[in-house]
Motif scaffolding. Sequence first.
Motif, short mmCIF file in Angstrom:
data_model
loop_
_atom_site.label_atom_id
_atom_site.label_comp_id
_atom_site.label_asym_id
_atom_site.label_seq_id
_atom_site.Cartn_x
_atom_site.Cartn_y
_atom_site.Cartn_z
N MET A 1 39.10 81.89 23.65
CA MET A 1 39.17 80.78 24.58
C MET A 1 38.14 81.03 25.68
O MET A 1 38.02 82.11 26.21
CB MET A 1 40.57 80.66 25.18
CG MET A 1 40.66 79.56 26.19
SD MET A 1 42.30 79.31 26.86
CE MET A 1 43.02 78.36 25.56
N ARG A 2 37.43 79.96 25.99
CA ARG A 2 36.44 80.02 27.07
C ARG A 2 36.94 79.15 28.22
O ARG A 2 37.76 78.27 28.04
CB ARG A 2 35.10 79.48 26.60
CG ARG A 2 34.42 80.29 25.56
CD ARG A 2 33.07 79.71 25.18
NE ARG A 2 33.08 78.25 25.14
CZ ARG A 2 32.12 77.48 25.65
NH1 ARG A 2 31.09 78.02 26.23
NH2 ARG A 2 32.19 76.17 25.57
N PHE A 3 36.38 79.39 29.37
CA PHE A 3 36.70 78.60 30.55
C PHE A 3 35.40 78.04 31.12
O PHE A 3 34.44 78.77 31.33
CB PHE A 3 37.43 79.44 31.60
CG PHE A 3 38.77 79.90 31.13
CD1 PHE A 3 39.86 79.06 31.19
CD2 PHE A 3 38.94 81.16 30.60
CE1 PHE A 3 41.10 79.46 30.74
CE2 PHE A 3 40.17 81.58 30.14
CZ PHE A 3 41.26 80.73 30.22
N GLY A 4 35.39 76.74 31.36
CA GLY A 4 34.19 76.09 31.86
C GLY A 4 33.86 76.50 33.29
O GLY A 4 32.69 76.63 33.65
N GLN A 5 34.87 76.69 34.12
CA GLN A 5 34.66 77.06 35.51
C GLN A 5 35.65 78.17 35.88
O GLN A 5 36.65 77.93 36.56
CB GLN A 5 34.84 75.83 36.40
CG GLN A 5 33.84 74.74 36.08
CD GLN A 5 34.12 73.47 36.85
OE1 GLN A 5 35.15 73.32 37.48
NE2 GLN A 5 33.19 72.55 36.78
N PRO A 6 35.36 79.40 35.47
CA PRO A 6 36.34 80.48 35.67
C PRO A 6 36.51 80.91 37.12
O PRO A 6 37.50 81.58 37.44
CB PRO A 6 35.77 81.63 34.83
CG PRO A 6 34.32 81.35 34.72
CD PRO A 6 34.18 79.86 34.75
N TYR A 7 35.62 80.51 38.01
CA TYR A 7 35.76 80.92 39.40
C TYR A 7 36.97 80.27 40.07
O TYR A 7 37.40 80.71 41.13
CB TYR A 7 34.49 80.62 40.20
CG TYR A 7 33.93 79.24 40.02
CD1 TYR A 7 34.38 78.19 40.79
CD2 TYR A 7 32.95 78.99 39.07
CE1 TYR A 7 33.89 76.92 40.62
CE2 TYR A 7 32.45 77.72 38.89
CZ TYR A 7 32.91 76.69 39.68
OH TYR A 7 32.42 75.43 39.50
N TYR A 8 37.56 79.25 39.45
CA TYR A 8 38.78 78.65 39.99
C TYR A 8 39.99 79.55 39.82
O TYR A 8 41.04 79.30 40.40
CB TYR A 8 39.05 77.29 39.35
CG TYR A 8 38.24 76.17 39.96
CD1 TYR A 8 38.39 75.84 41.30
CD2 TYR A 8 37.34 75.44 39.20
CE1 TYR A 8 37.66 74.82 41.86
CE2 TYR A 8 36.61 74.42 39.75
CZ TYR A 8 36.77 74.11 41.08
OH TYR A 8 36.05 73.10 41.65
N PHE A 9 39.85 80.61 39.03
CA PHE A 9 40.96 81.56 38.91
C PHE A 9 41.26 82.22 40.24
O PHE A 9 42.36 82.71 40.47
CB PHE A 9 40.65 82.63 37.86
CG PHE A 9 40.94 82.18 36.46
CD1 PHE A 9 42.21 81.80 36.07
CD2 PHE A 9 39.93 82.16 35.51
CE1 PHE A 9 42.48 81.40 34.79
CE2 PHE A 9 40.19 81.75 34.22
CZ PHE A 9 41.47 81.37 33.85
N ASN A 10 40.28 82.25 41.15
CA ASN A 10 40.52 82.83 42.48
C ASN A 10 41.56 82.04 43.26
O ASN A 10 42.20 82.57 44.16
CB ASN A 10 39.21 82.90 43.27
CG ASN A 10 38.26 83.90 42.68
OD1 ASN A 10 38.68 84.91 42.12
ND2 ASN A 10 36.97 83.63 42.78
N THR A 73 40.15 75.13 35.70
CA THR A 73 39.22 76.08 35.08
C THR A 73 38.59 75.53 33.80
O THR A 73 37.72 76.16 33.24
CB THR A 73 39.93 77.40 34.74
OG1 THR A 73 40.98 77.15 33.81
CG2 THR A 73 40.47 78.07 35.99
N HIS A 74 39.00 74.36 33.36
CA HIS A 74 38.48 73.71 32.15
C HIS A 74 38.56 74.63 30.94
O HIS A 74 37.54 75.03 30.38
CB HIS A 74 37.03 73.26 32.36
CG HIS A 74 36.88 72.17 33.35
ND1 HIS A 74 36.97 70.86 33.00
CD2 HIS A 74 36.69 72.19 34.69
CE1 HIS A 74 36.81 70.12 34.08
NE2 HIS A 74 36.65 70.90 35.12
N PRO A 75 39.76 74.95 30.49
CA PRO A 75 39.87 75.79 29.30
C PRO A 75 39.31 75.06 28.08
O PRO A 75 39.52 73.85 27.92
CB PRO A 75 41.37 76.04 29.16
CG PRO A 75 42.02 74.96 29.93
CD PRO A 75 41.06 74.55 31.00
N GLN A 76 38.59 75.80 27.25
CA GLN A 76 37.95 75.21 26.07
C GLN A 76 38.24 76.09 24.87
O GLN A 76 38.13 77.31 24.94
CB GLN A 76 36.44 75.10 26.27
CG GLN A 76 36.06 74.27 27.46
CD GLN A 76 34.60 74.43 27.84
OE1 GLN A 76 33.88 75.23 27.27
NE2 GLN A 76 34.18 73.65 28.81
#
Length: 98
Positions: A1-10, A73-76
């Motif tokens: 699984m990838r995340f389009g915007q992983p910085y939102y995990f913060n 985070t837009h999971p893809q």
Amino acid sequence: MRFGQPYYFNLLWLIIPVIFFLAWSMRKKRLLINQFCSPEISAKLISPQAREMQRAKNIMVILGLTFSILALTHPQWGFKWEELRQEGVDIIIALDVS
């Protein structure tokens, strides 16, 4: 699984203060009720399920916040490359009725 915007995990760090605030507010509410009336009267005024309903509401707020942040985070999961060919003429009709 990838995340389009992983910085939102913060933003998941915001959940910890929310949990502490909700716990504090439940405790403060109980203390204010005990100051306002005696335990016998408060048992008659407040239903026994009120505390469980408030706890369930707080859990739903925390889960909603958590899943909203995860959605940011837009999971893809994989992708499918598809070429599209567009044929035709674009027509725009503007009507001014003023």
